[in-house]
Design an enzyme around this catalytic site. Structure first.
Site, mmCIF file in Angstrom:
data_model
loop_
_atom_site.group_PDB
_atom_site.id
_atom_site.type_symbol
_atom_site.label_atom_id
_atom_site.label_comp_id
_atom_site.label_asym_id
_atom_site.label_seq_id
_atom_site.Cartn_x
_atom_site.Cartn_y
_atom_site.Cartn_z
ATOM 1 N N ALA A 164 66.396 22.403 -44.014
ATOM 2 C CA ALA A 164 65.328 22.354 -43.017
ATOM 3 C C ALA A 164 64.265 21.332 -43.417
ATOM 4 C CB ALA A 164 64.734 23.749 -42.831
ATOM 5 N N ARG A 165 63.292 21.737 -44.212
ATOM 6 C CA ARG A 165 62.234 20.845 -44.695
ATOM 7 C C ARG A 165 61.987 21.143 -46.168
ATOM 8 N NH1 ARG A 165 63.319 18.361 -40.938
ATOM 9 N NH2 ARG A 165 62.021 17.605 -39.212
ATOM 10 N N GLU B 178 59.798 12.435 -49.858
ATOM 11 C CA GLU B 178 61.034 11.656 -49.737
ATOM 12 C C GLU B 178 60.710 10.193 -49.465
ATOM 13 O OE1 GLU B 178 63.592 15.408 -47.840
ATOM 14 O OE2 GLU B 178 62.993 13.722 -46.576
ATOM 15 N N ASP C 204 69.171 19.646 -49.212
ATOM 16 C CA ASP C 204 69.306 18.309 -48.643
ATOM 17 C C ASP C 204 67.944 17.657 -48.451
ATOM 18 O OD1 ASP C 204 71.136 16.292 -47.332
ATOM 19 O OD2 ASP C 204 69.828 16.706 -45.625
ATOM 20 N N HIS D 177 69.067 14.011 -48.003
ATOM 21 C CA HIS D 177 68.608 14.151 -46.618
ATOM 22 C C HIS D 177 69.582 13.475 -45.648
ATOM 23 C CE1 HIS D 177 64.802 14.837 -43.990
ATOM 24 N NE2 HIS D 177 65.904 14.973 -43.269
ATOM 25 N N ILE E 198 70.742 25.184 -34.443
ATOM 26 C CA ILE E 198 71.417 24.916 -35.709
ATOM 27 C C ILE E 198 71.880 26.221 -36.345
ATOM 28 C CG2 ILE E 198 71.079 24.087 -38.074
ATOM 29 C CD1 ILE E 198 69.270 21.903 -36.909
#
Length: 353
Positions: free
Chosen positions: A281-282, A311, A306, A333, A204
């Site tokens: 990423a996280r 979540e 994002d 996300h 990525i």
């Protein structure tokens, strides 16, 4: 990506996995005939198929599809009956801790396919001990994530949405000149700016770097925290040096006990006051309360994210405070969710299984 390479359990070939599953399922079920297909459960399909469950039809050549559940009854949780009689399971975000894996393995589970880049939702040590093969899908969304990172950069530099809102409200019709400048800050050029990719060795990050360089952005690779030396990337610089140089900082490393909350007050303090942080990423890599405080104090300028730590985020959570901050832009996300990325995800999940 770099993160999945570090966390990823050893994989076997698709052919060997299928043979392994079939033998295990038959051996563990006295009612199975030698020709019976192993059972597979898809535990949280909606975030992959968007309601189009025909995306999973290819599995039926090799498995009895026992379950296609849009989502668990509780986020990230496995319902007790979901894996009944199943030798295999696919999931995007259901948590398989040691206790869950032990129960699943006792019921015959031999393969767990994580339909995502990371494997932080799975206790890999427990899976290895129990003989459950775990695979993930690194790189399936590299293009989509890179596209969104560039969308964030362009949004920050060009303010298209802000200008569109102003013209829709009548600003251009009321202007005395052929053009006017409705944005709160001047439009900027990306060429000549510096983007730090933290954890820049993965697929990525490499795609992001290629896209950024096409805009004339200088890319700096920063050493990801906790990364073993054998995964070193040529040209990387220490993280403090990268933060001190960067106009934009983008996170591209896995969530581990070492990296959780790594983007904290000290991290923000090392950034330049005009700098922008991007997290695709996280969510838990960022200390959300510290981010709000740093933005309020002008320590750094803007956050694009994002992902958040929980979540979907509960009302009143630290993530909710982020969403309402005037210098935060959040997407729900979805960087992985282009049509092409989701198709590759399903195709690779089939190949793994």
């Amino acid at each position: 990506s770099l993160g999945t390479s570090l966390a990823f359990a050893p994989r076997r070939s698709s052919q060997r996995l299928k043979h392994h599953f079939t033998r295990s399922a038959v051996a563990r079920s006295s009612s199975s005939s030698p020709s019976a297909l192993p059972r597979i459960a898809i535990l949280d399909s909606f975030t992959i198929d968007g309601g189009d469950t025909e995306m999973w039809s290819g599995l039926r050549d090799h498995f009895e599809v026992a379950l296609v559940r849009p989502r668990p009854s509780a986020p990230g949780k496995l319902d007790a009956e979901d894996l009944e009689g199943c030798a295999a399971a696919l999931t995007k975000s259901v948590v398989f801790d040691a206790a869950t894996l032990e129960a699943a393995a006792a019921g015959g589970l031999r393969y767990l396919g994580v339909a995502a880049t990371g494997t932080n939702t799975v206790d890999l040590e427990a899976a290895q001990r129990l003989g459950v093969v775990v695979t993930n899908v690194p790189g399936f969304s590299s293009g989509g994530v890179a596209q969104m990172v560039l969308a964030y950069l362009l949004h920050d530099a060009s303010a298209v949405h802000e200008m569109d809102a102003s013209t829709a409200a009548g600003g251009w019709e009321a202007a005395p000149d052929f053009c006017y400048f409705p944005t709160s800050t001047p439009l900027q050029e990306l060429e000549g700016t510096t983007l730090a990719l933290v954890g820049g060795g993965g697929a990525i990050a490499r795609r992001v770097a290629a896209c950024a360089e096409a805009f004339g952005i200088d890319v700096v690779l920063a050493i990801a925290p906790g990364r073993p030396e054998q995964f070193a990337v040529e040209g990387e610089v220490p993280l403090p040096e990268a933060l001190a140089r960067a106009d934009f900082v983008s996170l591209h490393f896995p969530l581990t006990p070492t990296t959780e909350g790594m983007a904290d007050a000290a991290f923000f303090g090392a950034m330049r006051p005009h700098a922008v942080l991007i997290n695709t990423a996280r969510g838990a890599l960022v200390d959300e309360a510290a981010a709000v405080a740093a933005l309020d104090a002008g320590v750094f300028r803007r956050l694009y994210t994002d992902v958040v730590s929980v979540e979907p985020p509960p009302p009143g959570s630290a993530a909710s405070a982020l969403f309402r901050h005037p210098r935060v832009v959040a997407t729900p996300h979805v960087v992985f969710a282009t049509a092409g990325s989701r198709r590759r995800l399903v195709d690779t999940a089939f190949a793994n299984a």
